[in-house]
Design an enzyme around this catalytic site. Structure first.
Site, PDB file in Angstrom:
ATOM      1  N   TYR A  73     -38.893   1.058  17.378  1.00  0.00           N
ATOM      2  CA  TYR A  73     -38.079   1.935  16.539  1.00  0.00           C
ATOM      3  C   TYR A  73     -37.755   1.253  15.221  1.00  0.00           C
ATOM      4  O   TYR A  73     -37.809   0.021  15.097  1.00  0.00           O
ATOM      5  CB  TYR A  73     -36.794   2.367  17.250  1.00  0.00           C
ATOM      6  CG  TYR A  73     -35.727   1.292  17.328  1.00  0.00           C
ATOM      7  CD1 TYR A  73     -34.720   1.201  16.365  1.00  0.00           C
ATOM      8  CD2 TYR A  73     -35.717   0.364  18.366  1.00  0.00           C
ATOM      9  CE1 TYR A  73     -33.741   0.225  16.433  1.00  0.00           C
ATOM     10  CE2 TYR A  73     -34.743  -0.606  18.450  1.00  0.00           C
ATOM     11  CZ  TYR A  73     -33.755  -0.677  17.483  1.00  0.00           C
ATOM     12  OH  TYR A  73     -32.794  -1.665  17.551  1.00  0.00           O
ATOM     13  N   CYS A  74     -37.417   2.060  14.233  1.00  0.00           N
ATOM     14  CA  CYS A  74     -36.933   1.560  12.942  1.00  0.00           C
ATOM     15  C   CYS A  74     -35.729   2.417  12.575  1.00  0.00           C
ATOM     16  O   CYS A  74     -34.973   2.843  13.446  1.00  0.00           O
ATOM     17  CB  CYS A  74     -38.032   1.608  11.883  1.00  0.00           C
ATOM     18  SG  CYS A  74     -38.657   3.267  11.532  1.00  0.00           S
TER      19      CYS A  74
END
Length: 280
Positions: A73-74
Protein backbone atom coordinates in the site's frame (compact mmCIF):
# COMPACT_ATOMS: atom_id res chain seq x y z
CA UNK A 1 1.01 3.37 -27.84
CA UNK A 2 -0.75 0.63 -25.88
CA UNK A 3 1.20 0.22 -22.63
CA UNK A 4 -0.90 -2.68 -21.32
CA UNK A 5 1.39 -5.44 -22.66
CA UNK A 6 4.31 -3.92 -20.76
CA UNK A 7 2.52 -3.86 -17.40
CA UNK A 8 2.38 -6.93 -15.19
CA UNK A 9 -1.22 -7.44 -14.03
CA UNK A 10 -1.75 -7.36 -10.27
CA UNK A 11 -4.66 -8.04 -7.94
CA UNK A 12 -6.13 -4.96 -6.27
CA UNK A 13 -8.51 -4.87 -3.31
CA UNK A 14 -10.05 -1.95 -1.43
CA UNK A 15 -9.27 -1.14 2.20
CA UNK A 16 -12.33 -2.94 3.58
CA UNK A 17 -11.27 -6.09 1.73
CA UNK A 18 -7.70 -5.59 2.96
CA UNK A 19 -8.87 -5.35 6.56
CA UNK A 20 -10.94 -8.53 6.17
CA UNK A 21 -8.02 -10.30 4.49
CA UNK A 22 -5.64 -9.44 7.34
CA UNK A 23 -8.21 -10.36 9.98
CA UNK A 24 -8.14 -13.93 8.73
CA UNK A 25 -4.35 -14.23 8.93
CA UNK A 26 -1.80 -14.69 11.69
CA UNK A 27 0.57 -11.74 11.89
CA UNK A 28 3.45 -13.67 10.34
CA UNK A 29 1.44 -15.18 7.46
CA UNK A 30 1.50 -12.12 5.22
CA UNK A 31 4.05 -9.37 4.55
CA UNK A 32 2.65 -5.83 4.57
CA UNK A 33 4.78 -3.37 2.59
CA UNK A 34 4.46 0.38 2.99
CA UNK A 35 6.09 1.96 -0.08
CA UNK A 36 5.61 5.57 1.02
CA UNK A 37 8.35 7.84 2.37
CA UNK A 38 9.58 7.69 6.00
CA UNK A 39 7.76 10.85 7.11
CA UNK A 40 4.48 9.46 5.74
CA UNK A 41 5.09 6.20 7.61
CA UNK A 42 5.90 8.06 10.82
CA UNK A 43 2.63 10.00 10.64
CA UNK A 44 0.61 6.77 10.50
CA UNK A 45 0.79 3.27 9.07
CA UNK A 46 -0.90 -0.13 9.15
CA UNK A 47 0.38 -2.02 12.22
CA UNK A 48 3.22 -4.34 11.30
CA UNK A 49 3.90 -2.74 7.92
CA UNK A 50 7.51 -2.81 6.75
CA UNK A 51 8.68 0.52 5.38
CA UNK A 52 10.23 0.07 1.94
CA UNK A 53 9.96 3.35 -0.04
CA UNK A 54 9.27 2.79 -3.72
CA UNK A 55 12.58 4.38 -4.86
CA UNK A 56 14.44 1.83 -2.69
CA UNK A 57 12.29 -1.22 -3.41
CA UNK A 58 14.63 -2.88 -5.91
CA UNK A 59 17.52 -2.53 -3.44
CA UNK A 60 15.63 -4.35 -0.68
CA UNK A 61 13.79 -7.14 -2.44
CA UNK A 62 16.04 -9.69 -0.73
CA UNK A 63 14.43 -8.69 2.59
CA UNK A 64 10.99 -9.79 1.40
CA UNK A 65 9.95 -13.39 2.10
CA UNK A 66 9.00 -15.05 -1.19
CA UNK A 67 7.04 -17.78 0.60
CA UNK A 68 4.36 -15.39 1.88
CA UNK A 69 1.67 -13.27 0.24
CA UNK A 70 2.72 -9.61 -0.01
CA UNK A 71 0.19 -6.83 0.49
CA UNK A 72 1.40 -3.43 -0.75
CA UNK A 73 0.00 0.00 0.00
CA UNK A 74 0.92 3.66 -0.35
CA UNK A 75 -1.09 6.85 0.20
CA UNK A 76 -3.67 6.42 -2.56
CA UNK A 77 -2.76 3.27 -4.52
CA UNK A 78 -0.65 4.64 -7.37
CA UNK A 79 2.82 3.93 -5.98
CA UNK A 80 1.73 0.61 -4.52
CA UNK A 81 0.39 -0.54 -7.89
CA UNK A 82 3.78 0.16 -9.45
CA UNK A 83 5.51 -1.62 -6.55
CA UNK A 84 3.18 -4.60 -6.94
CA UNK A 85 4.00 -4.79 -10.66
CA UNK A 86 7.72 -4.68 -9.93
CA UNK A 87 7.43 -7.45 -7.35
CA UNK A 88 5.21 -9.58 -9.56
CA UNK A 89 7.68 -9.18 -12.40
CA UNK A 90 10.41 -10.50 -10.11
CA UNK A 91 8.46 -13.64 -9.31
CA UNK A 92 6.79 -12.68 -6.04
CA UNK A 93 3.35 -14.29 -5.79
CA UNK A 94 0.72 -13.58 -4.68
CA UNK A 95 0.98 -9.79 -4.69
CA UNK A 96 -1.97 -7.71 -3.50
CA UNK A 97 -2.29 -3.97 -4.11
CA UNK A 98 -4.46 -1.92 -1.73
CA UNK A 99 -6.49 0.47 -3.86
CA UNK A 100 -7.15 3.74 -2.07
CA UNK A 101 -4.11 3.25 0.12
CA UNK A 102 -3.64 4.58 3.61
CA UNK A 103 -5.77 7.64 2.81
CA UNK A 104 -8.77 5.29 2.72
CA UNK A 105 -7.70 3.15 5.69
CA UNK A 106 -10.30 3.60 8.43
CA UNK A 107 -9.13 0.88 10.80
CA UNK A 108 -6.55 1.06 13.59
CA UNK A 109 -3.17 2.56 12.78
CA UNK A 110 0.27 2.79 14.36
CA UNK A 111 2.56 5.80 14.23
CA UNK A 112 6.15 6.96 14.86
CA UNK A 113 9.25 5.82 12.98
CA UNK A 114 10.62 2.35 12.32
CA UNK A 115 13.08 2.48 15.21
CA UNK A 116 10.73 3.84 17.88
CA UNK A 117 10.70 1.55 20.92
CA UNK A 118 13.14 -1.01 19.48
CA UNK A 119 15.89 0.00 21.88
CA UNK A 120 13.83 -1.64 24.63
CA UNK A 121 14.43 -5.02 23.00
CA UNK A 122 18.03 -4.27 21.97
CA UNK A 123 18.26 -7.00 19.35
CA UNK A 124 16.40 -9.64 21.39
CA UNK A 125 19.33 -11.93 22.03
CA UNK A 126 17.25 -14.44 24.03
CA UNK A 127 13.67 -15.53 24.57
CA UNK A 128 14.05 -14.58 28.24
CA UNK A 129 14.91 -11.04 27.22
CA UNK A 130 12.02 -10.74 24.80
CA UNK A 131 9.43 -11.94 27.29
CA UNK A 132 10.79 -9.88 30.17
CA UNK A 133 10.47 -6.69 28.14
CA UNK A 134 6.98 -7.65 26.92
CA UNK A 135 5.90 -8.33 30.50
CA UNK A 136 7.22 -4.93 31.52
CA UNK A 137 5.25 -3.17 28.78
CA UNK A 138 2.06 -4.94 29.83
CA UNK A 139 2.70 -3.90 33.44
CA UNK A 140 3.18 -0.29 32.39
CA UNK A 141 -0.16 -0.25 30.59
CA UNK A 142 -1.93 -1.87 33.55
CA UNK A 143 -0.59 0.86 35.84
CA UNK A 144 -1.74 3.50 33.36
CA UNK A 145 -5.30 2.14 33.27
CA UNK A 146 -5.34 1.90 37.08
CA UNK A 147 -4.23 5.52 37.37
CA UNK A 148 -6.93 6.64 34.95
CA UNK A 149 -9.65 4.75 36.82
CA UNK A 150 -9.26 7.03 39.83
CA UNK A 151 -9.33 10.20 37.71
CA UNK A 152 -12.62 9.75 35.87
CA UNK A 153 -15.98 10.70 37.35
CA UNK A 154 -18.44 8.40 35.61
CA UNK A 155 -18.96 4.83 36.82
CA UNK A 156 -19.04 3.30 33.29
CA UNK A 157 -15.68 4.92 32.45
CA UNK A 158 -14.18 3.79 35.77
CA UNK A 159 -15.42 0.23 35.27
CA UNK A 160 -14.02 0.14 31.75
CA UNK A 161 -10.57 1.25 32.90
CA UNK A 162 -10.64 -1.48 35.57
CA UNK A 163 -11.68 -3.99 32.90
CA UNK A 164 -8.81 -2.92 30.64
CA UNK A 165 -6.41 -3.19 33.58
CA UNK A 166 -7.48 -6.77 34.27
CA UNK A 167 -6.98 -7.67 30.63
CA UNK A 168 -3.36 -6.57 30.96
CA UNK A 169 -3.00 -8.79 34.05
CA UNK A 170 -4.18 -11.71 31.93
CA UNK A 171 -1.61 -10.76 29.30
CA UNK A 172 1.09 -10.81 31.98
CA UNK A 173 -0.06 -14.25 33.14
CA UNK A 174 0.10 -15.51 29.57
CA UNK A 175 3.66 -14.21 29.19
CA UNK A 176 4.70 -16.04 32.37
CA UNK A 177 3.12 -19.23 31.01
CA UNK A 178 4.85 -18.68 27.68
CA UNK A 179 8.19 -18.28 29.43
CA UNK A 180 7.82 -21.64 31.19
CA UNK A 181 6.60 -23.34 28.00
CA UNK A 182 9.54 -22.08 25.93
CA UNK A 183 12.35 -22.37 28.47
CA UNK A 184 11.20 -25.20 30.73
CA UNK A 185 12.09 -22.98 33.69
CA UNK A 186 9.65 -21.96 36.43
CA UNK A 187 9.37 -18.21 36.86
CA UNK A 188 7.85 -15.85 39.39
CA UNK A 189 6.06 -12.56 38.86
CA UNK A 190 8.63 -10.87 41.11
CA UNK A 191 11.54 -11.89 38.88
CA UNK A 192 9.95 -10.23 35.87
CA UNK A 193 8.89 -7.14 37.74
CA UNK A 194 12.46 -6.66 38.97
CA UNK A 195 13.43 -5.92 35.35
CA UNK A 196 10.52 -3.60 34.64
CA UNK A 197 11.07 -0.65 32.29
CA UNK A 198 9.64 2.38 34.12
CA UNK A 199 7.08 4.74 32.60
CA UNK A 200 6.77 2.88 29.29
CA UNK A 201 3.53 1.42 27.97
CA UNK A 202 2.83 -1.12 25.27
CA UNK A 203 4.07 0.21 21.95
CA UNK A 204 7.24 1.64 23.48
CA UNK A 205 5.90 5.12 24.28
CA UNK A 206 5.69 6.81 27.65
CA UNK A 207 2.41 7.98 29.15
CA UNK A 208 3.40 11.57 28.33
CA UNK A 209 4.10 10.68 24.69
CA UNK A 210 0.72 8.99 24.33
CA UNK A 211 -0.99 12.00 25.87
CA UNK A 212 0.80 14.42 23.53
CA UNK A 213 0.29 12.32 20.40
CA UNK A 214 -3.23 11.07 20.92
CA UNK A 215 -4.57 13.92 23.08
CA UNK A 216 -7.07 11.40 24.47
CA UNK A 217 -10.36 12.36 26.05
CA UNK A 218 -11.83 10.17 28.74
CA UNK A 219 -15.40 11.48 28.94
CA UNK A 220 -17.14 8.58 27.22
CA UNK A 221 -16.74 4.83 27.00
CA UNK A 222 -16.19 5.08 23.24
CA UNK A 223 -13.31 7.52 23.70
CA UNK A 224 -11.67 5.18 26.20
CA UNK A 225 -12.03 2.21 23.86
CA UNK A 226 -10.56 4.30 21.04
CA UNK A 227 -7.58 5.13 23.26
CA UNK A 228 -7.12 1.44 24.13
CA UNK A 229 -7.28 0.47 20.45
CA UNK A 230 -4.64 3.07 19.57
CA UNK A 231 -2.32 1.69 22.25
CA UNK A 232 -2.89 -1.92 21.22
CA UNK A 233 -2.28 -1.09 17.54
CA UNK A 234 1.00 0.53 18.55
CA UNK A 235 1.90 -2.51 20.66
CA UNK A 236 1.16 -4.91 17.79
CA UNK A 237 3.33 -2.78 15.53
CA UNK A 238 6.24 -2.70 18.02
CA UNK A 239 6.22 -6.46 18.62
CA UNK A 240 6.28 -7.12 14.88
CA UNK A 241 9.06 -4.61 14.24
CA UNK A 242 11.05 -6.07 17.15
CA UNK A 243 10.58 -9.61 15.79
CA UNK A 244 12.17 -8.53 12.50
CA UNK A 245 15.25 -7.34 14.40
CA UNK A 246 15.51 -10.35 16.71
CA UNK A 247 18.88 -12.08 16.73
CA UNK A 248 17.46 -15.22 18.33
CA UNK A 249 14.85 -17.46 16.65
CA UNK A 250 13.16 -18.39 19.92
CA UNK A 251 12.89 -14.73 20.82
CA UNK A 252 11.46 -13.92 17.38
CA UNK A 253 8.81 -16.62 17.72
CA UNK A 254 7.91 -15.41 21.21
CA UNK A 255 7.36 -11.88 19.92
CA UNK A 256 5.27 -13.17 17.00
CA UNK A 257 3.08 -15.11 19.42
CA UNK A 258 2.59 -12.03 21.60
CA UNK A 259 1.79 -9.98 18.49
CA UNK A 260 -0.91 -12.48 17.50
CA UNK A 261 -2.43 -12.18 20.96
CA UNK A 262 -2.37 -8.38 20.68
CA UNK A 263 -4.15 -8.68 17.34
CA UNK A 264 -6.88 -10.77 18.96
CA UNK A 265 -7.19 -8.23 21.78
CA UNK A 266 -7.49 -5.44 19.23
CA UNK A 267 -10.27 -7.33 17.46
CA UNK A 268 -12.15 -7.75 20.76
CA UNK A 269 -11.85 -4.02 21.43
CA UNK A 270 -13.27 -3.38 17.97
CA UNK A 271 -16.24 -5.61 18.77
CA UNK A 272 -16.72 -3.77 22.08
CA UNK A 273 -16.72 -0.47 20.20
CA UNK A 274 -19.42 -1.79 17.85
CA UNK A 275 -21.53 -2.91 20.81
CA UNK A 276 -21.30 0.48 22.54
CA UNK A 277 -22.21 2.31 19.34
CA UNK A 278 -25.40 0.24 19.02
CA UNK A 279 -26.51 1.12 22.54
CA UNK A 280 -29.39 3.62 22.80
Amino acid sequence: MNWRPFLTPVTSIDTDQARSYLAGKKVDEVTILDVRQPLEYKAGHIPGAVLTPLPELTDHMQRIDRTKPVMVYCASGARSRMAAQLLSGQGFNPIINVAGGFNAWTSEAAFMGEEKGLALFDGVTSVEHALAVAYSLEAGLKDFYDSMAVKVDSDPARQLFHQLSQIEVKHQDRILEQYTELTGKPVTRDSFEARQVPEVLEGGLTTEEYANLLMPAYDTVQEIIELAMSIEAQALDLYLRASEKAQNEAGRKALIQIANEEKEHLARLGQLMEETMRMP
